[in-house]
Design a protein around this motif. Structure first.
Motif, PDB file in Angstrom:
ATOM      1  N   LEU A   3       0.837  -1.199   0.000  1.00 48.81           N
ATOM      2  CA  LEU A   3       0.000   0.000   0.000  1.00 48.81           C
ATOM      3  C   LEU A   3       0.875   1.255   0.000  1.00 48.81           C
ATOM      4  O   LEU A   3       0.647   2.184  -0.776  1.00 48.81           O
ATOM      5  CB  LEU A   3      -0.945  -0.008   1.204  1.00 48.81           C
ATOM      6  CG  LEU A   3      -1.826   1.220   1.395  1.00 48.81           C
ATOM      7  CD1 LEU A   3      -2.725   1.448   0.176  1.00 48.81           C
ATOM      8  CD2 LEU A   3      -2.669   1.078   2.664  1.00 48.81           C
ATOM      9  N   ALA A   4       1.900   1.271   0.842  1.00 46.44           N
ATOM     10  CA  ALA A   4       2.790   2.434   0.919  1.00 46.44           C
ATOM     11  C   ALA A   4       3.525   2.655  -0.404  1.00 46.44           C
ATOM     12  O   ALA A   4       3.665   3.795  -0.863  1.00 46.44           O
ATOM     13  CB  ALA A   4       3.786   2.258   2.059  1.00 46.44           C
ATOM     14  N   ALA A  14      -3.019   6.992   1.347  1.00 40.74           N
ATOM     15  CA  ALA A  14      -3.581   5.665   1.559  1.00 40.74           C
ATOM     16  C   ALA A  14      -5.105   5.703   1.577  1.00 40.74           C
ATOM     17  O   ALA A  14      -5.750   4.767   1.095  1.00 40.74           O
ATOM     18  CB  ALA A  14      -3.043   5.067   2.857  1.00 40.74           C
ATOM     19  N   ASP A  15      -5.693   6.764   2.099  1.00 43.23           N
ATOM     20  CA  ASP A  15      -7.162   6.854   2.145  1.00 43.23           C
ATOM     21  C   ASP A  15      -7.766   6.764   0.746  1.00 43.23           C
ATOM     22  O   ASP A  15      -8.806   6.144   0.550  1.00 43.23           O
ATOM     23  CB  ASP A  15      -7.610   8.156   2.810  1.00 43.23           C
ATOM     24  CG  ASP A  15      -7.330   8.186   4.302  1.00 43.23           C
ATOM     25  OD1 ASP A  15      -7.116   7.104   4.883  1.00 43.23           O
ATOM     26  OD2 ASP A  15      -7.340   9.281   4.874  1.00 43.23           O
ATOM     27  N   TRP A  16      -7.121   7.412  -0.229  1.00 40.33           N
ATOM     28  CA  TRP A  16      -7.613   7.385  -1.611  1.00 40.33           C
ATOM     29  C   TRP A  16      -7.552   5.951  -2.158  1.00 40.33           C
ATOM     30  O   TRP A  16      -8.507   5.469  -2.764  1.00 40.33           O
ATOM     31  CB  TRP A  16      -6.790   8.335  -2.474  1.00 40.33           C
ATOM     32  CG  TRP A  16      -7.110   8.293  -3.931  1.00 40.33           C
ATOM     33  CD1 TRP A  16      -6.324   7.772  -4.908  1.00 40.33           C
ATOM     34  CD2 TRP A  16      -8.283   8.771  -4.588  1.00 40.33           C
ATOM     35  NE1 TRP A  16      -6.944   7.899  -6.124  1.00 40.33           N
ATOM     36  CE2 TRP A  16      -8.141   8.515  -5.952  1.00 40.33           C
ATOM     37  CE3 TRP A  16      -9.441   9.388  -4.139  1.00 40.33           C
ATOM     38  CZ2 TRP A  16      -9.125   8.850  -6.885  1.00 40.33           C
ATOM     39  CZ3 TRP A  16     -10.420   9.734  -5.067  1.00 40.33           C
ATOM     40  CH2 TRP A  16     -10.259   9.462  -6.419  1.00 40.33           C
ATOM     41  N   ILE A  17      -6.439   5.264  -1.907  1.00 36.91           N
ATOM     42  CA  ILE A  17      -6.279   3.884  -2.370  1.00 36.91           C
ATOM     43  C   ILE A  17      -7.313   2.985  -1.707  1.00 36.91           C
ATOM     44  O   ILE A  17      -7.939   2.148  -2.365  1.00 36.91           O
ATOM     45  CB  ILE A  17      -4.850   3.368  -2.076  1.00 36.91           C
ATOM     46  CG1 ILE A  17      -3.793   4.250  -2.728  1.00 36.91           C
ATOM     47  CG2 ILE A  17      -4.713   1.905  -2.483  1.00 36.91           C
ATOM     48  CD1 ILE A  17      -3.802   4.280  -4.226  1.00 36.91           C
ATOM     49  N   ILE A  18      -7.525   3.167  -0.425  1.00 35.00           N
ATOM     50  CA  ILE A  18      -8.513   2.360   0.303  1.00 35.00           C
ATOM     51  C   ILE A  18      -9.904   2.573  -0.283  1.00 35.00           C
ATOM     52  O   ILE A  18     -10.671   1.622  -0.471  1.00 35.00           O
ATOM     53  CB  ILE A  18      -8.465   2.677   1.815  1.00 35.00           C
ATOM     54  CG1 ILE A  18      -7.138   2.192   2.400  1.00 35.00           C
ATOM     55  CG2 ILE A  18      -9.659   2.067   2.543  1.00 35.00           C
ATOM     56  CD1 ILE A  18      -6.829   2.719   3.784  1.00 35.00           C
ATOM     57  N   ALA A  24     -14.053  -1.322  -5.564  1.00 34.61           N
ATOM     58  CA  ALA A  24     -13.622  -2.390  -6.487  1.00 34.61           C
ATOM     59  C   ALA A  24     -13.012  -1.829  -7.771  1.00 34.61           C
ATOM     60  O   ALA A  24     -13.077  -2.455  -8.823  1.00 34.61           O
ATOM     61  CB  ALA A  24     -14.761  -3.354  -6.781  1.00 34.61           C
ATOM     62  N   ILE A  25     -12.410  -0.660  -7.683  1.00 36.11           N
ATOM     63  CA  ILE A  25     -11.723  -0.066  -8.824  1.00 36.11           C
ATOM     64  C   ILE A  25     -10.354  -0.708  -8.991  1.00 36.11           C
ATOM     65  O   ILE A  25      -9.887  -0.931 -10.108  1.00 36.11           O
ATOM     66  CB  ILE A  25     -11.630   1.466  -8.663  1.00 36.11           C
ATOM     67  CG1 ILE A  25     -13.046   2.056  -8.725  1.00 36.11           C
ATOM     68  CG2 ILE A  25     -10.714   2.086  -9.702  1.00 36.11           C
ATOM     69  CD1 ILE A  25     -13.148   3.513  -8.353  1.00 36.11           C
ATOM     70  N   ILE A  26      -9.726  -1.032  -7.870  1.00 34.02           N
ATOM     71  CA  ILE A  26      -8.516  -1.850  -7.870  1.00 34.02           C
ATOM     72  C   ILE A  26      -8.729  -2.971  -6.866  1.00 34.02           C
ATOM     73  O   ILE A  26      -9.532  -2.839  -5.930  1.00 34.02           O
ATOM     74  CB  ILE A  26      -7.246  -1.032  -7.526  1.00 34.02           C
ATOM     75  CG1 ILE A  26      -7.373  -0.339  -6.173  1.00 34.02           C
ATOM     76  CG2 ILE A  26      -6.921  -0.046  -8.629  1.00 34.02           C
ATOM     77  CD1 ILE A  26      -6.102   0.334  -5.696  1.00 34.02           C
ATOM     78  N   SER A  39      -0.736  -5.096  -8.010  1.00 33.01           N
ATOM     79  CA  SER A  39      -0.028  -5.377  -9.259  1.00 33.01           C
ATOM     80  C   SER A  39       0.378  -4.075  -9.936  1.00 33.01           C
ATOM     81  O   SER A  39      -0.070  -2.987  -9.563  1.00 33.01           O
ATOM     82  CB  SER A  39      -0.941  -6.171 -10.192  1.00 33.01           C
ATOM     83  OG  SER A  39      -2.024  -5.350 -10.608  1.00 33.01           O
ATOM     84  N   GLY A  40       1.176  -4.198 -10.971  1.00 33.38           N
ATOM     85  CA  GLY A  40       1.554  -3.035 -11.762  1.00 33.38           C
ATOM     86  C   GLY A  40       0.357  -2.390 -12.425  1.00 33.38           C
ATOM     87  O   GLY A  40       0.328  -1.174 -12.628  1.00 33.38           O
ATOM     88  N   GLU A  41      -0.658  -3.184 -12.772  1.00 35.08           N
ATOM     89  CA  GLU A  41      -1.883  -2.640 -13.364  1.00 35.08           C
ATOM     90  C   GLU A  41      -2.563  -1.665 -12.407  1.00 35.08           C
ATOM     91  O   GLU A  41      -3.208  -0.710 -12.839  1.00 35.08           O
ATOM     92  CB  GLU A  41      -2.851  -3.764 -13.733  1.00 35.08           C
ATOM     93  CG  GLU A  41      -4.129  -3.269 -14.362  1.00 35.08           C
ATOM     94  CD  GLU A  41      -5.156  -4.372 -14.612  1.00 35.08           C
ATOM     95  OE1 GLU A  41      -6.328  -4.017 -14.779  1.00 35.08           O
ATOM     96  OE2 GLU A  41      -4.784  -5.547 -14.623  1.00 35.08           O
ATOM     97  N   SER A  42      -2.404  -1.892 -11.109  1.00 35.17           N
ATOM     98  CA  SER A  42      -3.004  -0.994 -10.121  1.00 35.17           C
ATOM     99  C   SER A  42      -2.445   0.417 -10.240  1.00 35.17           C
ATOM    100  O   SER A  42      -3.176   1.386 -10.056  1.00 35.17           O
ATOM    101  CB  SER A  42      -2.782  -1.522  -8.704  1.00 35.17           C
ATOM    102  OG  SER A  42      -3.479  -2.733  -8.506  1.00 35.17           O
ATOM    103  N   ILE A  43      -1.163   0.524 -10.559  1.00 34.63           N
ATOM    104  CA  ILE A  43      -0.561   1.855 -10.729  1.00 34.63           C
ATOM    105  C   ILE A  43      -1.269   2.593 -11.860  1.00 34.63           C
ATOM    106  O   ILE A  43      -1.643   3.759 -11.718  1.00 34.63           O
ATOM    107  CB  ILE A  43       0.951   1.754 -11.019  1.00 34.63           C
ATOM    108  CG1 ILE A  43       1.685   1.200  -9.813  1.00 34.63           C
ATOM    109  CG2 ILE A  43       1.524   3.122 -11.401  1.00 34.63           C
ATOM    110  CD1 ILE A  43       3.152   0.907 -10.060  1.00 34.63           C
TER     111      ILE A  43
END
Length: 88
Positions: A3-4, A14-18, A24-26, A39-43
């Motif tokens: 996550l970091a 981190a709040d945005w990623i959460i 279910a976007i990533i 994964s790299g696709e998450s970036i």
């Protein structure tokens, strides 16, 4: 990526990623936040989500819809290329 690491790679919190995970976007691997691996696709998806929010003012639901439609469009284009290649 952890996550970091994903946060650093995308220049976000981190709040945005959460929130993206909750919508279910990533989708991380791992049961809980401390074990999540991306994964790299998450970036690519996080950066796209950030641009959609910044440039178009979309909320998370809108971002999810746009990214899903983009994925479906890409799949259809790939199928069309395969069909066209088989006719050649």
């Amino acid at each position: 990526l952890s996550l970091a690491e994903l946060c650093r790679a995308c220049g976000t919190h981190a709040d945005w990623i959460i929130n993206l995970v909750e919508e279910a976007i990533i989708e991380p691997q791992g049961e809980d936040l401390t074990c999540w691996r991306f994964s790299g696709e998450s970036i690519v998806r996080v950066r796209s989500a950030l641009r959609l929010e910044r440039d178009l003012g979309l909320n998370l639901a809108g971002i999810g819809l746009v990214l899903e439609l983009q994925r479906e469009l890409e799949d259809l284009r790939n199928q069309l290329q395969l069909k066209n290649a088989s006719f050649s």
